[in-house]
Design an enzyme around this catalytic site. Structure first.
Site, PDB file in Angstrom:
ATOM      1  CE  LYS A   1      28.970  43.062  -2.554  1.00  0.00           C
ATOM      2  NZ  LYS A   1      30.140  43.419  -1.773  1.00  0.00           N
ATOM      3  CG  ASP A   2      24.905  35.878   1.822  1.00  0.00           C
ATOM      4  OD1 ASP A   2      26.088  35.582   2.005  1.00  0.00           O
ATOM      5  OD2 ASP A   2      24.173  36.369   2.701  1.00  0.00           O
TER       6      ASP A   2
END
Length: 285
Positions: A112-113
């Site tokens: 998700k980063d």
């Protein structure tokens, strides 16, 4: 570039409007009115680009002139500065034309980063231009919350409220969320499961009086997530022969097809590895 709702194709919103709204007023998801295309000539140029350059090239098709080239490049450069690997998304050869794409080099080790670091900086850029401050609310089972918190911390233009199920996230996820010392981060544990957290968020998001008092957005900016997630597949096209690059690019292009958006995770002989999800293998469709 204008966006419409999956529930109303008459709707016409700009990228900046979509970014801050999150969801359409009718509850639908935002999608482009006309999907950008990537030519074979453009794909061939990716071989000589690094991750950040490819990210700029693709995102510019969705943002167009709403953010100038200089500022967008700066946003993208800033978004990946805290990744542990210079190449951002690394890969390993497993043999038999199978490759492992490693997506755990972000600050919270979650894939998700790769999207949230960019999205938070886009938020900050647009909000400063409009001299606004936003309240962001979201629910998490662990990985999204820690990635969102890391991305949004210490940003004066936003307040972030994240709900997670009490004692139902891993210890490392809990620590990544609850040990951040930033005045704009608010982490709340809910007795129940992830669905209970989602119910709280949805209830707050449809409260019109609350939305008038606080400029509220939701984390469900699906289309923006998609085109920032897909960069790591397109980035791999500059690592292989032209035939292999074509296979990978074809698979990733599902993300840019309105009719096949549900198949956006399809890849060609690529395995993905990240902390937040089990390693999965997919075959040619």
């Amino acid at each position: 570039m204008y966006y419409e709702s999956t529930r109303n194709n008459k709707l016409k919103k700009t990228f900046r409007e979509v970014l801050l709204l999150g969801l359409a007023e009718d509850g639908g998801l935002f999608i482009p009115k006309k999907w950008p295309k990537i030519s074979k000539k453009e794909l061939s140029k990716f071989k000589n680009m690094n991750y950040q350059q490819i990210a700029f090239h693709i995102s510019k098709k969705f943002i167009e002139n709403e953010i100038n080239n200089k500022d967008l490049k700066k946003i993208i450069r800033k978004s990946f500065i805290n990744f542990s690997k210079k190449k951002i998304a690394t890969y390993k050869n497993l043999g038999n034309n199978k490759w492992l794409l490693e997506l755990f080099h972000g600050p919270t080790l979650a894939f998700k980063d790769y999207a949230l670091q960019v999205v938070s900086n886009l938020f900050e850029y647009v909000l400063k231009k409009q001299k606004k401050k936003i309240t962001i609310i979201g629910a998490t089972s662990g990985d999204t919350g820690s990635a969102a918190i890391n991305a949004c911390k210490n940003k004066s233009t936003m307040e972030l409220f994240i709900f997670h199920p009490y004692k139902k996230v891993s210890n490392i996820q809990r620590r990544l969320m609850t040990t951040v010392k930033s005045k704009n981060i608010h982490n709340i544990a809910i007795r129940g499961n992830f669905d209970d957290c989602q119910k709280v968020v949805k209830k707050l998001f449809v409260d019109e009086d609350l939305k008038k008092k606080f400029f509220i957005s939701c984390k469900l900016i699906i289309i923006i997530y998609i085109f920032f997630y897909k960069h790591y597949y397109l980035n791999m096209t500059n690592k292989f022969t032209s035939r292999k690059a074509k296979d990978i690019a074809t698979a990733s292009s599902y993300a840019f097809s309105k009719k096949k958006i549900a198949r956006s995770s399809a890849t060609s002989n690529i395995y993905t590895s990240g902390r937040s999800a089990k390693t999965t293998a997919t075959k040619n469709s």
